[in-house]
Write a protein that holds these residues in place. Structure first.
Motif, PDB file in Angstrom:
ATOM      1  N   TYR A 158      14.880   2.299  63.974  1.00 38.06           N
ATOM      2  CA  TYR A 158      15.146   3.502  63.194  1.00 38.06           C
ATOM      3  C   TYR A 158      16.552   4.010  63.494  1.00 38.06           C
ATOM      4  O   TYR A 158      17.179   3.623  64.491  1.00 38.06           O
ATOM      5  CB  TYR A 158      14.115   4.589  63.493  1.00 38.06           C
ATOM      6  N   THR A 159      17.041   4.883  62.631  1.00 39.37           N
ATOM      7  CA  THR A 159      18.370   5.452  62.818  1.00 39.37           C
ATOM      8  C   THR A 159      18.386   6.898  62.350  1.00 39.37           C
ATOM      9  O   THR A 159      17.652   7.279  61.429  1.00 39.37           O
ATOM     10  CB  THR A 159      19.435   4.650  62.043  1.00 39.37           C
ATOM     11  N   VAL A 160      19.190   7.717  63.006  1.00 38.61           N
ATOM     12  CA  VAL A 160      19.442   9.102  62.597  1.00 38.61           C
ATOM     13  C   VAL A 160      20.933   9.361  62.726  1.00 38.61           C
ATOM     14  O   VAL A 160      21.633   8.681  63.485  1.00 38.61           O
ATOM     15  CB  VAL A 160      18.649  10.116  63.445  1.00 38.61           C
ATOM     16  N   GLY A 161      21.415  10.327  61.973  1.00 38.16           N
ATOM     17  CA  GLY A 161      22.839  10.620  62.044  1.00 38.16           C
ATOM     18  C   GLY A 161      23.192  11.883  61.286  1.00 38.16           C
ATOM     19  O   GLY A 161      22.334  12.570  60.723  1.00 38.16           O
ATOM     20  N   ALA A 162      24.496  12.185  61.262  1.00 42.73           N
ATOM     21  CA  ALA A 162      25.011  13.362  60.573  1.00 42.73           C
ATOM     22  C   ALA A 162      26.462  13.116  60.226  1.00 42.73           C
ATOM     23  O   ALA A 162      27.137  12.289  60.848  1.00 42.73           O
ATOM     24  CB  ALA A 162      24.862  14.618  61.429  1.00 42.73           C
ATOM     25  N   GLY A 163      26.951  13.838  59.222  1.00 46.16           N
ATOM     26  CA  GLY A 163      28.329  13.646  58.830  1.00 46.16           C
ATOM     27  C   GLY A 163      28.854  14.759  57.959  1.00 46.16           C
ATOM     28  O   GLY A 163      28.125  15.677  57.548  1.00 46.16           O
ATOM     29  N   LEU A 164      30.140  14.663  57.650  1.00 50.25           N
ATOM     30  CA  LEU A 164      30.831  15.603  56.770  1.00 50.25           C
ATOM     31  C   LEU A 164      31.581  14.790  55.733  1.00 50.25           C
ATOM     32  O   LEU A 164      32.365  13.899  56.081  1.00 50.25           O
ATOM     33  CB  LEU A 164      31.803  16.482  57.561  1.00 50.25           C
ATOM     34  N   GLU A 165      31.337  15.085  54.451  1.00 49.48           N
ATOM     35  CA  GLU A 165      31.993  14.370  53.358  1.00 49.48           C
ATOM     36  C   GLU A 165      32.774  15.373  52.513  1.00 49.48           C
ATOM     37  O   GLU A 165      32.350  16.519  52.333  1.00 49.48           O
ATOM     38  CB  GLU A 165      30.970  13.625  52.509  1.00 49.48           C
ATOM     39  N   TYR A 166      33.920  14.919  51.975  1.00 46.84           N
ATOM     40  CA  TYR A 166      34.803  15.818  51.229  1.00 46.84           C
ATOM     41  C   TYR A 166      35.227  15.145  49.935  1.00 46.84           C
ATOM     42  O   TYR A 166      35.748  14.031  49.939  1.00 46.84           O
ATOM     43  CB  TYR A 166      36.034  16.165  52.076  1.00 46.84           C
ATOM     44  N   LEU A 167      35.000  15.820  48.807  1.00 47.27           N
ATOM     45  CA  LEU A 167      35.361  15.309  47.485  1.00 47.27           C
ATOM     46  C   LEU A 167      36.793  15.767  47.193  1.00 47.27           C
ATOM     47  O   LEU A 167      37.033  16.890  46.770  1.00 47.27           O
ATOM     48  CB  LEU A 167      34.384  15.852  46.445  1.00 47.27           C
ATOM     49  N   PHE A 168      37.775  14.862  47.422  1.00 50.12           N
ATOM     50  CA  PHE A 168      39.164  15.286  47.326  1.00 50.12           C
ATOM     51  C   PHE A 168      39.838  14.933  46.006  1.00 50.12           C
ATOM     52  O   PHE A 168      40.957  15.385  45.744  1.00 50.12           O
ATOM     53  CB  PHE A 168      39.987  14.736  48.494  1.00 50.12           C
ATOM     54  N   THR A 169      39.219  14.124  45.160  1.00 51.36           N
ATOM     55  CA  THR A 169      39.672  13.937  43.790  1.00 51.36           C
ATOM     56  C   THR A 169      38.446  13.864  42.896  1.00 51.36           C
ATOM     57  O   THR A 169      37.312  14.000  43.369  1.00 51.36           O
ATOM     58  CB  THR A 169      40.504  12.645  43.600  1.00 51.36           C
ATOM     59  N   GLN A 170      38.673  13.609  41.620  1.00 48.81           N
ATOM     60  CA  GLN A 170      37.573  13.612  40.667  1.00 48.81           C
ATOM     61  C   GLN A 170      36.458  12.648  41.041  1.00 48.81           C
ATOM     62  O   GLN A 170      35.280  12.964  40.906  1.00 48.81           O
ATOM     63  CB  GLN A 170      38.109  13.264  39.279  1.00 48.81           C
ATOM     64  N   ASN A 171      36.807  11.446  41.518  1.00 46.74           N
ATOM     65  CA  ASN A 171      35.786  10.435  41.803  1.00 46.74           C
ATOM     66  C   ASN A 171      35.833   9.873  43.219  1.00 46.74           C
ATOM     67  O   ASN A 171      35.044   8.977  43.534  1.00 46.74           O
ATOM     68  CB  ASN A 171      35.922   9.260  40.817  1.00 46.74           C
ATOM     69  N   TRP A 172      36.719  10.362  44.062  1.00 48.66           N
ATOM     70  CA  TRP A 172      36.858   9.809  45.417  1.00 48.66           C
ATOM     71  C   TRP A 172      36.459  10.845  46.455  1.00 48.66           C
ATOM     72  O   TRP A 172      36.796  12.028  46.352  1.00 48.66           O
ATOM     73  CB  TRP A 172      38.289   9.368  45.673  1.00 48.66           C
ATOM     74  N   SER A 173      35.728  10.370  47.467  1.00 46.88           N
ATOM     75  CA  SER A 173      35.358  11.230  48.589  1.00 46.88           C
ATOM     76  C   SER A 173      35.550  10.470  49.895  1.00 46.88           C
ATOM     77  O   SER A 173      35.424   9.249  49.951  1.00 46.88           O
ATOM     78  CB  SER A 173      33.899  11.701  48.468  1.00 46.88           C
ATOM     79  N   GLY A 174      35.854  11.203  50.944  1.00 48.72           N
ATOM     80  CA  GLY A 174      35.984  10.632  52.277  1.00 48.72           C
ATOM     81  C   GLY A 174      34.976  11.268  53.217  1.00 48.72           C
ATOM     82  O   GLY A 174      34.551  12.408  53.013  1.00 48.72           O
ATOM     83  N   LYS A 175      34.585  10.538  54.257  1.00 48.73           N
ATOM     84  CA  LYS A 175      33.577  11.070  55.172  1.00 48.73           C
ATOM     85  C   LYS A 175      33.862  10.650  56.609  1.00 48.73           C
ATOM     86  O   LYS A 175      34.514   9.634  56.870  1.00 48.73           O
ATOM     87  CB  LYS A 175      32.181  10.600  54.774  1.00 48.73           C
ATOM     88  N   ILE A 176      33.340  11.446  57.530  1.00 48.40           N
ATOM     89  CA  ILE A 176      33.300  11.130  58.961  1.00 48.40           C
ATOM     90  C   ILE A 176      31.838  11.243  59.374  1.00 48.40           C
ATOM     91  O   ILE A 176      31.175  12.243  59.063  1.00 48.40           O
ATOM     92  CB  ILE A 176      34.174  12.082  59.781  1.00 48.40           C
ATOM     93  N   GLU A 177      31.328  10.227  60.095  1.00 46.40           N
ATOM     94  CA  GLU A 177      29.879  10.171  60.332  1.00 46.40           C
ATOM     95  C   GLU A 177      29.554   9.604  61.709  1.00 46.40           C
ATOM     96  O   GLU A 177      30.191   8.664  62.183  1.00 46.40           O
ATOM     97  CB  GLU A 177      29.242   9.302  59.245  1.00 46.40           C
ATOM     98  N   TYR A 178      28.541  10.209  62.335  1.00 46.88           N
ATOM     99  CA  TYR A 178      27.945   9.664  63.555  1.00 46.88           C
ATOM    100  C   TYR A 178      26.562   9.131  63.212  1.00 46.88           C
ATOM    101  O   TYR A 178      25.806   9.760  62.457  1.00 46.88           O
ATOM    102  CB  TYR A 178      27.812  10.746  64.635  1.00 46.88           C
ATOM    103  N   GLN A 179      26.213   7.945  63.770  1.00 52.54           N
ATOM    104  CA  GLN A 179      24.893   7.367  63.511  1.00 52.54           C
ATOM    105  C   GLN A 179      24.363   6.712  64.786  1.00 52.54           C
ATOM    106  O   GLN A 179      25.096   5.993  65.478  1.00 52.54           O
ATOM    107  CB  GLN A 179      24.977   6.343  62.376  1.00 52.54           C
TER     108      GLN A 179
END
Length: 223
Positions: free
Chosen positions: A158-179
């Motif tokens: 099993y896996t658990v995690g959390a992250g933060l994602e940011y929609l910086f243009t119309q169709n592109w998003s970036g994220k930082i995540e721990y899992q």
């Protein structure tokens, strides 16, 4: 004759008074400056499919003999992979989704996990272009190792995690995540027999980039 003249004079005076009042009513009103236009705040829509890639690092737990860096100080290794998923925004600031991803681990060890995969649900809260989320679900380790370890070919967990994602243009998003991945205990044997049982778990930190379909950019609130 005098009476007629008096009536005519009185009528003319009354007509003049009415005309003066009407002219006063039609006088220009004072100028009032219109309030400045304020554009409605955009509402970002996370609903839709996405694909992307990620890079980062993988680190084994303190009791993990299958850690990617085992034999080299257990300092962890570079990882990179791909992900795909679908999100649905509702209520109106909550986002629920499903994501599958696989990460390749940069290790030459014959008894370490070579890859990590997962299929997870995720739930997040969005404000503007930002999305804070938690995730969890099924995990799989590519543990095609030798040297007597049980479970050759892969392990479920099993896996658990959390992250933060940011929609910086119309169709592109970036994220930082721990899992975090947990694949249970692994029994180890050598030529003399059973050696011991070790926990097979991993910690990963990664940065990713997603391309999102069917978003159409931010929508605007209507009043």
């Amino acid at each position: 004759m005098k009476k007629i003249s008096l009536v005519v004079a009185t009528s003319l005076i009354a007509l003049g008074a009415v005309s003066s009042a009407s002219a006063a009513d039609l006088a220009p009103q004072p100028y009032t400056k219109a309030p400045p236009y304020v554009a409605p705040a955009p509402i970002y829509n996370w609903t839709g499919f996405y694909i992307g890639g990620h890079i980062g690092g993988a680190f084994g737990g303190s009791d993990n003999i299958l850690a990617p860096g085992f034999g080299g100080g257990n300092d962890g290794v570079f990882m990179g992979g791909v992900q795909a998923g679908y999100d649905y925004q509702f209520a109106p600031n909550w986002v629920i989704g499903l994501e599958a991803n696989y990460s390749f681990l940069d290790t030459n060890s014959s008894f370490a996990n070579r890859g990590l995969g997962s299929v997870t649900g995720r739930l997040g809260y969005t404000w503007g272009p930002a999305l804070l989320y938690a995730k969890g679900g099924y995990a799989w380790a590519d543990s095609r190792f030798s040297n007597g370890f049980g479970g050759d070919g892969g392990r479920d967990g099993y896996t658990v995690g959390a992250g933060l994602e940011y929609l910086f243009t119309q169709n592109w998003s970036g994220k930082i995540e721990y899992q975090y991945y947990n694949f249970g205990d692994v029994n180890v044997f050598d030529s003399l027999g059973f050696v011991g049982s070790f926990r097979n778990d991993q910690h990963t930190i990664k940065a990713g980039l997603n391309y999102r379909f069917n978003l159409g950019g931010p929508t605007v609130a209507r009043y």
